[in-house]
Design an enzyme around this catalytic site. Structure first.
Site, mmCIF file in Angstrom:
data_model
loop_
_atom_site.group_PDB
_atom_site.id
_atom_site.type_symbol
_atom_site.label_atom_id
_atom_site.label_comp_id
_atom_site.label_asym_id
_atom_site.label_seq_id
_atom_site.Cartn_x
_atom_site.Cartn_y
_atom_site.Cartn_z
ATOM 1 N N ASN A 41 -12.373 -5.649 -7.955
ATOM 2 C CA ASN A 41 -11.864 -4.300 -7.730
ATOM 3 C C ASN A 41 -12.629 -3.319 -8.620
ATOM 4 O O ASN A 41 -12.965 -3.621 -9.775
ATOM 5 C CB ASN A 41 -10.351 -4.213 -7.940
ATOM 6 N N GLU A 43 -12.257 0.605 -9.670
ATOM 7 C CA GLU A 43 -11.401 1.787 -9.617
ATOM 8 C C GLU A 43 -12.199 3.055 -9.910
ATOM 9 O O GLU A 43 -13.385 3.009 -10.243
ATOM 10 C CB GLU A 43 -10.239 1.602 -10.606
ATOM 11 N N CYS A 52 -10.578 -2.563 -3.479
ATOM 12 C CA CYS A 52 -10.036 -3.868 -3.878
ATOM 13 C C CYS A 52 -11.145 -4.923 -3.914
ATOM 14 O O CYS A 52 -12.195 -4.790 -3.255
ATOM 15 C CB CYS A 52 -8.989 -4.335 -2.874
ATOM 16 N N GLU A 54 -11.152 -7.831 -2.533
ATOM 17 C CA GLU A 54 -11.365 -8.483 -1.233
ATOM 18 C C GLU A 54 -12.360 -7.703 -0.372
ATOM 19 O O GLU A 54 -13.275 -8.268 0.230
ATOM 20 C CB GLU A 54 -10.037 -8.604 -0.476
ATOM 21 N N CYS A 84 -3.781 -6.746 -0.068
ATOM 22 C CA CYS A 84 -3.012 -5.597 0.397
ATOM 23 C C CYS A 84 -3.199 -5.436 1.905
ATOM 24 O O CYS A 84 -4.058 -6.083 2.524
ATOM 25 C CB CYS A 84 -3.452 -4.324 -0.342
ATOM 26 N N CYS A 87 -6.731 -4.513 3.118
ATOM 27 C CA CYS A 87 -7.678 -5.635 3.035
ATOM 28 C C CYS A 87 -7.414 -6.656 4.139
ATOM 29 O O CYS A 87 -8.349 -7.238 4.697
ATOM 30 C CB CYS A 87 -7.623 -6.293 1.665
HETATM 31 N N1 THU Z 1 -6.136 -5.011 -6.019
HETATM 32 C C1 THU Z 1 -7.093 -5.843 -5.533
HETATM 33 O O1 THU Z 1 -8.272 -5.689 -5.843
HETATM 34 N N2 THU Z 1 -6.718 -6.818 -4.696
HETATM 35 C C2 THU Z 1 -5.422 -7.165 -4.425
HETATM 36 O O2 THU Z 1 -5.179 -8.133 -3.722
HETATM 37 C C3 THU Z 1 -4.330 -6.358 -4.975
HETATM 38 C C4 THU Z 1 -4.741 -5.093 -5.644
HETATM 39 C C5 THU Z 1 -6.529 -3.972 -6.982
HETATM 40 C C6 THU Z 1 -6.514 -2.567 -6.493
HETATM 41 C C7 THU Z 1 -6.349 -1.812 -7.788
HETATM 42 O O3 THU Z 1 -7.626 -1.656 -8.424
HETATM 43 C C8 THU Z 1 -5.520 -2.739 -8.651
HETATM 44 O O4 THU Z 1 -5.648 -4.022 -8.080
HETATM 45 C C9 THU Z 1 -4.053 -2.344 -8.756
HETATM 46 O O5 THU Z 1 -3.469 -2.204 -7.506
#
Ligand code: THU
Length: 124
Positions: A41, A43, A52, A54, A84, A87
């Site tokens: 991920n 941000e 994310c 994935e 999520c 994804c």
């Molecule tokens: N996130 C992911 O990368 N994958 C997931 O399966 C759940 C959430 C990330 C998005 C964000 O950067 C952080 O986790 C909090 O939601």
């Protein structure tokens, strides 16, 4: 095989960029020819611009000409991490029959089909 892929997701998450949520997530996608692509991920100060792990892994795979996704393993520093909704749909585009693997550690993995996680996913 699931454990190895999960370990690759775990190795990947150290490179996650998550200064806002502090949740570090890694994903590893196994393709039909055995190639594995990882993602984390990433941000952003504009929160909605973040991606994310994935989708990050999927975009890398597609960039390298691989769309035949068979399995995705996901791991975070908080343990299991199911994808999520965005994804799920993103992966469904390429491989509705793929498997999704996550768990608190490599000894306690749960495996579900993507279509179970996203019944009647959208297609055009
Ligand atoms: N996130 C992911 O990368 N994958 C997931 O399966 C759940 C959430 C990330 C998005 C964000 O950067 C952080 O986790 C909090 O939601």
């Amino acid at each position: 095989m699931y454990r190895e892929l999960y370990e690759k997701a775990k190795e990947a998450y150290v490179n996650a960029y998550a200064p806002y949520s502090k949740l570090h997530v890694g994903a590893a996608i196994l393709c039909g020819d055995g190639t594995v692509f990882t993602g984390v991920n990433v941000e952003n100060a504009s929160y909605g611009a973040g991606i994310c792990a994935e989708r990050s892994a999927a975009v890398t795979a597609v960039t390298h000409g691989h769309r035949d996704f068979r399995v995705i393993a996901i791991c975070s520093d908080a343990g299991e991490a199911w994808p999520c909704g965005i994804c799920r749909q993103f992966l469904y585009e390429f491989a509705p029959d793929m498997k999704v693997v996550t768990g608190s550690d490599a000894e306690h993995l749960e495996i579900l089909g993507l279509a179970e996680l996203l019944p009647k996913g959208w297609t055009l």
